[in-house]
Design an enzyme around this catalytic site. Structure first.
Site, PDB file in Angstrom:
ATOM      1  N   CYS A   9       0.869  -1.188   0.000  1.00  0.00           N
ATOM      2  CA  CYS A   9       0.000   0.000   0.000  1.00  0.00           C
ATOM      3  C   CYS A   9       0.903   1.233   0.000  1.00  0.00           C
ATOM      4  O   CYS A   9       2.079   1.135  -0.383  1.00  0.00           O
ATOM      5  CB  CYS A   9      -0.969  -0.012   1.177  1.00  0.00           C
ATOM      6  N   ASN A  12       2.308   1.466   4.349  1.00  0.00           N
ATOM      7  CA  ASN A  12       2.634   0.188   5.021  1.00  0.00           C
ATOM      8  C   ASN A  12       2.359   0.255   6.522  1.00  0.00           C
ATOM      9  O   ASN A  12       3.056  -0.365   7.326  1.00  0.00           O
ATOM     10  CB  ASN A  12       4.086  -0.241   4.749  1.00  0.00           C
ATOM     11  N   CYS A  14      -1.346   0.731   7.406  1.00  0.00           N
ATOM     12  CA  CYS A  14      -2.785   0.434   7.538  1.00  0.00           C
ATOM     13  C   CYS A  14      -3.208  -0.780   6.712  1.00  0.00           C
ATOM     14  O   CYS A  14      -3.429  -1.869   7.237  1.00  0.00           O
ATOM     15  CB  CYS A  14      -3.639   1.641   7.144  1.00  0.00           C
ATOM     16  N   ARG A  15      -3.325  -0.612   5.394  1.00  0.00           N
ATOM     17  CA  ARG A  15      -3.935  -1.643   4.560  1.00  0.00           C
ATOM     18  C   ARG A  15      -3.051  -2.862   4.346  1.00  0.00           C
ATOM     19  O   ARG A  15      -3.499  -4.005   4.558  1.00  0.00           O
ATOM     20  CB  ARG A  15      -4.344  -1.048   3.204  1.00  0.00           C
ATOM     21  N   SER A  16      -1.799  -2.652   3.918  1.00  0.00           N
ATOM     22  CA  SER A  16      -0.967  -3.844   3.638  1.00  0.00           C
ATOM     23  C   SER A  16      -0.581  -4.614   4.903  1.00  0.00           C
ATOM     24  O   SER A  16      -0.508  -5.847   4.844  1.00  0.00           O
ATOM     25  CB  SER A  16       0.251  -3.502   2.763  1.00  0.00           C
ATOM     26  N   ASP A 134      -8.177   3.879   1.195  1.00  0.00           N
ATOM     27  CA  ASP A 134      -7.228   4.313   2.221  1.00  0.00           C
ATOM     28  C   ASP A 134      -8.008   4.809   3.446  1.00  0.00           C
ATOM     29  O   ASP A 134      -8.760   5.780   3.348  1.00  0.00           O
ATOM     30  CB  ASP A 134      -6.387   5.442   1.626  1.00  0.00           C
TER      31      ASP A 134
HETATM   32  P1  4NP Z   1      -1.752   2.825   4.140  1.00  0.00           P
HETATM   33  O1  4NP Z   1      -2.403   4.175   4.713  1.00  0.00           O
HETATM   34  O2  4NP Z   1      -1.216   3.166   2.767  1.00  0.00           O
HETATM   35  O3  4NP Z   1      -2.897   1.879   4.087  1.00  0.00           O
HETATM   36  O4  4NP Z   1      -0.677   2.406   5.106  1.00  0.00           O
HETATM   37  C1  4NP Z   1      -1.727   5.382   4.797  1.00  0.00           C
HETATM   38  C2  4NP Z   1      -0.859   5.613   5.864  1.00  0.00           C
HETATM   39  C3  4NP Z   1      -0.229   6.816   5.975  1.00  0.00           C
HETATM   40  C4  4NP Z   1      -0.467   7.817   5.038  1.00  0.00           C
HETATM   41  C5  4NP Z   1      -1.318   7.578   3.983  1.00  0.00           C
HETATM   42  C6  4NP Z   1      -1.944   6.357   3.862  1.00  0.00           C
HETATM   43  N1  4NP Z   1       0.165   9.067   5.178  1.00  0.00           N
HETATM   44  O5  4NP Z   1      -0.180  10.010   4.430  1.00  0.00           O
HETATM   45  O6  4NP Z   1       1.060   9.249   6.044  1.00  0.00           O
END
Ligand code: 4NP
Length: 169
Positions: A9, A12, A14-16, A134
Site C-alpha cells: 500500500c 505500510n 494500515c492496509r498492507s 485508504d
Molecule cells: P496505508 O495508509 O497506505 O494503508 O498504510 C496510509 C498511511 C499513511 C499515510 C497515507 C496512507 N500518510 O499520508 O502518512
C-alpha cells in the site's frame, strides 16, 4: 521452495499490514506455512520502521489477527526477485509498482482485490471496485471496511494459490 507473497500500500501502516496479518493467519489455519511466505511494504518511505497504525492493529485484534510484530518498510525493485505475487491495495500503488517492476518479471503483479472475485481473470469487473480505500484520514469504520475486503480477498487468494500450485495434495 516457498511461494512468496508481498502486499503493498502507500504507508505500510494500515492496509498492507492488515492484508499481511490476515493472509498469514489463513496460511497458518490451512497448515501451509512451509509453502507460503507473506510480507508487506509501502510505496512511500514515510513510516519506515513504524508499527502499524493503532487503529488498524485494534480493528485487526478484534477479529483475532495480530499485527504487533510488523514494522513498515519501503518496497524496492529487488522485491520482484523474491516475491512471486506482488499485490497492490489500490491503482495508485499498482502504478508505482509498474514503474519499478524489472522487465521480464515472471510473477503476478496485480490488485489484491482481483482475488476476492469469482474469477481473478474476469477483466469485465470495474477496476474501481477492486481498490481497498485508504482509511488513514477517514473515520473509524474505514478500518472495518479494510478488514471486510481483505478477509474476502484472502480467502480467494488462498484458494487460487492452492489450485494453481497444487498445495496440500
Ligand atoms: P496505508 O495508509 O497506505 O494503508 O498504510 C496510509 C498511511 C499513511 C499515510 C497515507 C496512507 N500518510 O499520508 O502518512
Amino acid at each position: 521452495m516457498s511461494i512468496n507473497v508481498l502486499f503493498v500500500c502507500l504507508g505500510n501502516i494500515c492496509r498492507s499490514p492488515t492484508a499481511h496479518g490476515v493472509f498469514q493467519q489463513r496460511v497458518i489455519d490451512h497448515q501451509l506455512t512451509d509453502f507460503i511466505r507473506v510480507d508487506s511494504a509501502g510505496t512511500s518511505g514515510w513510516h519506515i520502521g513504524n508499527a502499524p497504525d493503532p487503529r488498524s492493529s485494534r480493528a485487526a485484534a478484534n477479529r483475532g489477527f495480530d499485527l504487533s510484530a510488523q514494522r513498515a518498510r519501503q518496497v524496492t525493485a529487488s522485491d520482484f526477485e523474491k516475491f512471486h505475487y506482488v499485490l497492490a491495495m489500490d491503482s495508485a500503488n499498482l502504478s508505482e509498482l509498474e514503474l519499478i517492476k524489472p522487465t521480464g518479471y515472471q510473477g503476478v503483479l496485480d490488485l489484491f482485490l482481483r482475488f476476492g472475485q469469482q474469477s481473478h481473470v474476469d477483466q469485465s469487473i470495474d477496476e474501481k471496485n477492486l481498490e481497498v480505500p485508504d482509511p488513514y484520514y477517514g473515520e473509524g469504520d474505514g478500518f472495518e471496511t479494510v478488514l471486510n475486503l481483505v478477509e474476502r480477498a484472502s480467502d480467494g487468494l488462498l484458494q487460487y494459490m492452492i489450485q494453481q500450485h497444487a498445495l496440500g495434495r
